[in-house]
Write a protein that holds these residues in place. Structure first.
Motif, mmCIF file in Angstrom:
data_model
loop_
_atom_site.group_PDB
_atom_site.id
_atom_site.type_symbol
_atom_site.label_atom_id
_atom_site.label_comp_id
_atom_site.label_asym_id
_atom_site.label_seq_id
_atom_site.Cartn_x
_atom_site.Cartn_y
_atom_site.Cartn_z
ATOM 1 N N THR A 228 0.856 -1.201 0.000
ATOM 2 C CA THR A 228 0.000 0.000 0.000
ATOM 3 C C THR A 228 0.886 1.244 0.000
ATOM 4 N N ALA A 229 0.594 2.152 -0.890
ATOM 5 C CA ALA A 229 1.400 3.371 -1.062
ATOM 6 C C ALA A 229 1.268 4.292 0.153
ATOM 7 N N PRO A 230 2.265 5.177 0.322
ATOM 8 C CA PRO A 230 2.217 6.092 1.469
ATOM 9 C C PRO A 230 0.922 6.905 1.564
ATOM 10 N N ALA A 231 0.375 7.297 0.416
ATOM 11 C CA ALA A 231 -0.766 8.220 0.444
ATOM 12 C C ALA A 231 -2.107 7.533 0.700
ATOM 13 N N ILE A 232 -2.150 6.201 0.636
ATOM 14 C CA ILE A 232 -3.443 5.523 0.769
ATOM 15 C C ILE A 232 -4.008 5.632 2.187
ATOM 16 N N SER A 297 12.729 10.121 -9.423
ATOM 17 C CA SER A 297 12.150 9.333 -10.520
ATOM 18 C C SER A 297 10.971 8.471 -10.080
ATOM 19 N N CYS A 298 10.348 8.789 -8.943
ATOM 20 C CA CYS A 298 9.329 7.836 -8.464
ATOM 21 C C CYS A 298 7.935 8.074 -9.035
ATOM 22 N N SER A 299 7.729 9.184 -9.727
ATOM 23 C CA SER A 299 6.393 9.497 -10.224
ATOM 24 C C SER A 299 6.311 9.145 -11.720
ATOM 25 N N SER A 322 10.914 3.388 -9.023
ATOM 26 C CA SER A 322 10.054 3.923 -7.973
ATOM 27 C C SER A 322 9.926 2.896 -6.854
ATOM 28 N N PRO A 323 9.498 3.335 -5.672
ATOM 29 C CA PRO A 323 9.263 2.366 -4.586
ATOM 30 C C PRO A 323 8.309 1.239 -4.993
ATOM 31 N N GLN A 324 7.250 1.558 -5.758
ATOM 32 C CA GLN A 324 6.349 0.482 -6.187
ATOM 33 C C GLN A 324 7.143 -0.628 -6.879
ATOM 34 N N GLN A 325 8.038 -0.233 -7.776
ATOM 35 C CA GLN A 325 8.768 -1.224 -8.566
ATOM 36 C C GLN A 325 9.893 -1.873 -7.779
ATOM 37 N N ILE A 351 -1.697 -0.965 -4.099
ATOM 38 C CA ILE A 351 -2.788 0.024 -4.048
ATOM 39 C C ILE A 351 -2.123 1.389 -4.055
ATOM 40 N N MET A 352 -2.430 2.144 -5.076
ATOM 41 C CA MET A 352 -1.723 3.398 -5.340
ATOM 42 C C MET A 352 -2.734 4.532 -5.504
ATOM 43 N N PRO A 353 -2.319 5.742 -5.150
ATOM 44 C CA PRO A 353 -3.202 6.897 -5.347
ATOM 45 C C PRO A 353 -3.158 7.382 -6.788
ATOM 46 N N CYS A 354 -2.645 6.559 -7.655
ATOM 47 C CA CYS A 354 -2.107 6.989 -8.941
ATOM 48 C C CYS A 354 -2.665 6.114 -10.056
ATOM 49 N N THR A 355 -2.958 6.694 -11.214
ATOM 50 C CA THR A 355 -3.327 5.869 -12.362
ATOM 51 C C THR A 355 -2.100 5.525 -13.203
ATOM 52 N N ALA A 356 -1.077 6.372 -13.149
ATOM 53 C CA ALA A 356 0.129 6.113 -13.948
ATOM 54 C C ALA A 356 0.887 4.885 -13.448
ATOM 55 N N LYS A 357 0.620 4.476 -12.211
ATOM 56 C CA LYS A 357 1.286 3.268 -11.682
ATOM 57 C C LYS A 357 0.848 2.026 -12.462
ATOM 58 N N LYS A 358 -0.341 2.065 -13.047
ATOM 59 C CA LYS A 358 -0.798 0.933 -13.880
ATOM 60 C C LYS A 358 0.089 0.843 -15.119
ATOM 61 N N VAL A 415 6.396 10.399 4.519
ATOM 62 C CA VAL A 415 6.233 11.733 3.916
ATOM 63 C C VAL A 415 6.372 11.717 2.384
ATOM 64 N N PHE A 416 6.772 10.605 1.813
ATOM 65 C CA PHE A 416 6.788 10.475 0.348
ATOM 66 C C PHE A 416 5.433 10.866 -0.253
ATOM 67 N N GLY A 417 4.373 10.646 0.501
ATOM 68 C CA GLY A 417 3.029 10.851 -0.030
ATOM 69 C C GLY A 417 2.667 12.297 -0.283
ATOM 70 N N GLY A 501 1.343 16.319 -4.744
ATOM 71 C CA GLY A 501 2.076 15.042 -4.638
ATOM 72 C C GLY A 501 1.085 13.899 -4.696
ATOM 73 N N CYS A 502 1.507 12.726 -4.209
ATOM 74 C CA CYS A 502 0.659 11.526 -4.354
ATOM 75 C C CYS A 502 -0.681 11.642 -3.640
ATOM 76 N N ILE A 503 -0.751 12.412 -2.570
ATOM 77 C CA ILE A 503 -2.048 12.548 -1.890
ATOM 78 C C ILE A 503 -3.099 13.142 -2.833
HETATM 79 FE FE1 HC1 Z 1 3.547 7.766 -4.443
HETATM 80 FE FE2 HC1 Z 1 5.762 6.574 -4.264
HETATM 81 S S1 HC1 Z 1 5.185 8.317 -2.959
HETATM 82 S S2 HC1 Z 1 5.105 7.698 -6.144
HETATM 83 O O1 HC1 Z 1 3.437 9.537 -4.688
HETATM 84 O O2 HC1 Z 1 7.542 7.211 -4.501
HETATM 85 O O3 HC1 Z 1 1.625 6.666 -6.374
HETATM 86 O O4 HC1 Z 1 1.665 7.471 -2.161
HETATM 87 O O5 HC1 Z 1 3.545 4.905 -3.738
HETATM 88 O O6 HC1 Z 1 6.202 4.109 -5.969
HETATM 89 O O7 HC1 Z 1 6.519 5.174 -1.797
HETATM 90 C C1 HC1 Z 1 2.262 7.153 -5.602
HETATM 91 C C2 HC1 Z 1 2.293 7.637 -3.051
HETATM 92 C C3 HC1 Z 1 4.010 5.905 -4.014
HETATM 93 C C4 HC1 Z 1 6.120 5.009 -5.272
HETATM 94 C C5 HC1 Z 1 6.266 5.626 -2.739
#
Ligand code: HC1
Ligand code: SF4
Length: 568
Positions: A228-232, A297-299, A322-325, A351-358, A415-417, A501-503
């Motif tokens: 689960t991403a920081p922002a979730i 480079s995480c976004s 990125s952290p996800q990867q 689970i990401m706050p992001c559509t680009a993660k797909k 705080v990444f979120g 940011g990701c939030i």
């Molecule tokens: Fe993000 Fe990240 S902080 S990119 O905003 O670097 O999506 O939450 O998961 O990967 O950790 C998003 C958030 C997230 C990555 C991290």
């Protein structure tokens, strides 16, 4: 100030504001549809019309400035009828199958129809019959549900400066489309999903991974792990009625465990790992005269933006995934080996706050474990939908902890979120690693907050390190143009594609507006403050990962699994 009269009441408002803004200040509700805070107004939908004494026609309040002595009626028979007729005209060629729509329950058109008391549609228009555009890995377009408010177009152009979509054709054939009528997947779209957040209906939504995740959970041969991403944790409560800014970490873990994941882990673990890798990369470039500024480079929306518009800055971008990867690569190697599991039988879901993660998890560069490192990426909205489908109410969950070892993390990862968070986390570690001293004040307030571009100079043992932070691609563009021209003298830059940011990511609950973004940001810093460890290099599970498996930061194994070079 000017004096005006709203519904017979004398009020004073600043000169130059619109009627709509004046009414907002006076807490008078005017319904809107094509208007959106933070975007230019064009008065196209005419839902916000009001009566102004002396004017023969109703005026769109979102584009009409107040004048001294103006007498405004916000509700009258004429106003109500006009609004209702305008809405009925929109509904006359709308599918009217709300039950089948992603936005059923959160659709502004549906809400207005209820609010205005529309119970029948007097005009029966021709229906649109467009094919749904599923060409993008992240964003689904259903032009049949589009009401041509243009909020997506303005968001893409004004906030993100991508200009991927625009109005095309005329009259009944008017449609919002990428240029040349190309499918979205072949356009310059960067997959940020900000247009989804601004869409009032179900015309824009994420490409769903829900069914694939249900299938994986139900497959007895698959070991399914979640990150689960920081922002979730600061937004997942909202679809369950909790106020924005509620920290729901423990309840969220319990809820996802009950959904059926074999392990519930944390992307924050990998965010700490990212800081070690990226911090080391920065220190090496800084000391050895490598390419600077280093850019985070995480976004993945930002990465695609860079590939389209700033390919000349590619060498400045950190080679860190990125952290996800990083999480996926570590899970399918280190953790799979620990458990004696074939990585082909492991399914990693994020689970990401992001559509680009797909989009990111499907990139060719993201297969360093020998298979796709992250299999599926759900948005916060999809995750909430799955919980609801299983009848899980987040509010009623007990507080539970993440699983070990990939669930252990520090405040720096939390705080990444928020915008500025990756920079702050990096500075906490870079300072201590470079100087060997303990950082006195670990809160870097200069890089926090909602301002579009933030700058700071940090003194690291007598050496000035210039840093900058941009969020939202329009702000990134301004900053990068200064880097490109040589005007700016930064050492380290954080860029996040989404405002806040990701939030404020394109996968977050709707509505996501400035106030909600600010509340989520406060919650992110609350998570950080309350954690016992707040620096990434103190994460014991990350230290163990290096000792048992990776070796040195930026070493050979780390490079193979955790770094990449983007091939556009
Ligand atoms: Fe993000 Fe990240 S902080 S990119 O905003 O670097 O999506 O939450 O998961 O990967 O950790 C998003 C958030 C997230 C990555 C991290
Ligand atoms: Fe524009 Fe982002 Fe929407 Fe793509 S996802 S059309 S880049 S706002």
């Amino acid at each position: 100030l000017v004096t005006i009269f709203i519904d017979g009441r004398e009020v004073q408002v600043p000169d130059g504001v619109t009627i709509l803004e004046a009414c907002k200040m006076e807490k008078i509700h005017i319904p809107t549809l094509c208007y959106m805070e933070g975007l230019s107004s064009w008065g196209g939908c005419r839902i916000c019309v009001v009566e102004v004494e002396g004017q023969p026609n109703l005026v769109a309040s979102c584009v009409t400035p107040v004048r001294e002595g103006m007498k405004i009626r916000t509700v009258s028979k004429k106003v109500r009828e006009a609004r209702k007729t305008n809405l009925e005209l929109l509904l006359s060629n709308h599918p009217l199958d709300c039950q089948l729509c992603d936005r059923n329950g959160s659709c502004e058109l549906q809400e207005l129809a209820y609010e205005f008391g529309v119970r029948e549609i007097r005009f029966q228009g021709e229906r649109k019959t467009y094919e749904v555009d599923q060409s993008s890995p992240s964003v689904k377009r259903d032009a049949n549900r589009c009401i041509l408010c243009g909020r997506c177009v303005r968001t893409c152009a004004e906030v993100q400066t991508v200009f991927a979509i625009d109005f095309a054709n005329r009259s009944f054939d008017t449609i919002i489309s990428p240029s040349l009528g190309l499918p979205l997947g072949q356009s310059v779209c960067v997959n940020c999903g900000q247009c989804i957040l601004s869409c009032p209906t179900g015309a824009l939504s994420e490409v769903s991974h829900i069914e694939m995740v249900w299938d994986a959970i139900e497959d007895p041969d698959k070991f399914v792990i979640l990150q689960t991403a920081p922002a979730i944790r600061v937004s997942i409560g909202e679809p369950f009625g909790l106020p924005p800014g509620t920290v729901s970490t423990g309840k969220m873990v319990a809820a996802f465990r009950r959904l059926g994941f074999d392990k519930v882990f944390d992307t924050n673990f990998a965010a700490d790992l990212t800081i070690i890798e990226e911090g080391t990369e920065f220190i090496n470039r800084f000391k050895k005269g490598g390419k600077l500024p280093l850019i985070t480079s995480c976004s993945p929306g930002w990465i695609k933006f860079m590939e389209h518009f700033y390919p000349d800055l590619m060498e400045n971008v950190s080679t860190c995934k990125s952290p996800q990867q990083m999480f996926g690569a570590v899970a399918k190697t280190y953790y799979a080996q620990k458990l004696g599991i074939d990585p082909n039988n492991m399914v990693v879901v994020s689970i990401m706050p992001c559509t680009a993660k797909k989009f990111e998890c499907q990139r060719d560069e993201m297969k360093s474990s020998g298979c796709q490192d992250v299999d599926y990426s759900l948005t916060t909205r999809e995750a909430a939908r799955m919980l609801k489908e299983k009848g899980i109410d987040l509010r009623e969950m007990p507080e539970e902890d993440f699983d070990d070892p990939l669930g252990i993390s520090t405040g720096a990862a939390a705080v990444f979120g928020a915008t500025g968070g990756v920079m702050e986390a990096a500075l906490r570690s870079v300072y201590e690693i470079l100087t060997g001293k303990t950082l006195g004040k670990i809160d870097f307030y200069d890089v926090r907050g909602i301002e579009g571009i933030k700058e700071a100079t940090v003194d690291i043992d007598g050496t000035a390190v210039n840093v900058a932070v941009a969020h939202g691609l329009g702000n990134a563009r301004k900053l990068l143009d200064r880097v490109r021209s040589g005007e700016a003298n930064y050492h380290f830059i954080e860029i996040m594609a989404c405002p806040g940011g990701c939030i404020g990511g394109g996968g977050q609950p709707i509505p996501t507006n400035l106030e909600i973004r600010m509340r989520r940001i406060e919650a992110i810093y609350e998570v950080d403050r309350k954690l016992p460890l707040r620096k990434s290099h103190e994460n014991p599970a990350v230290k163990q990962l290096y000792e048992e498996f990776l070796g040195e930061p930026n070493g050979e194994k780390a490079h193979h699994l955790l770094h990449t070079h983007y091939v556009p």
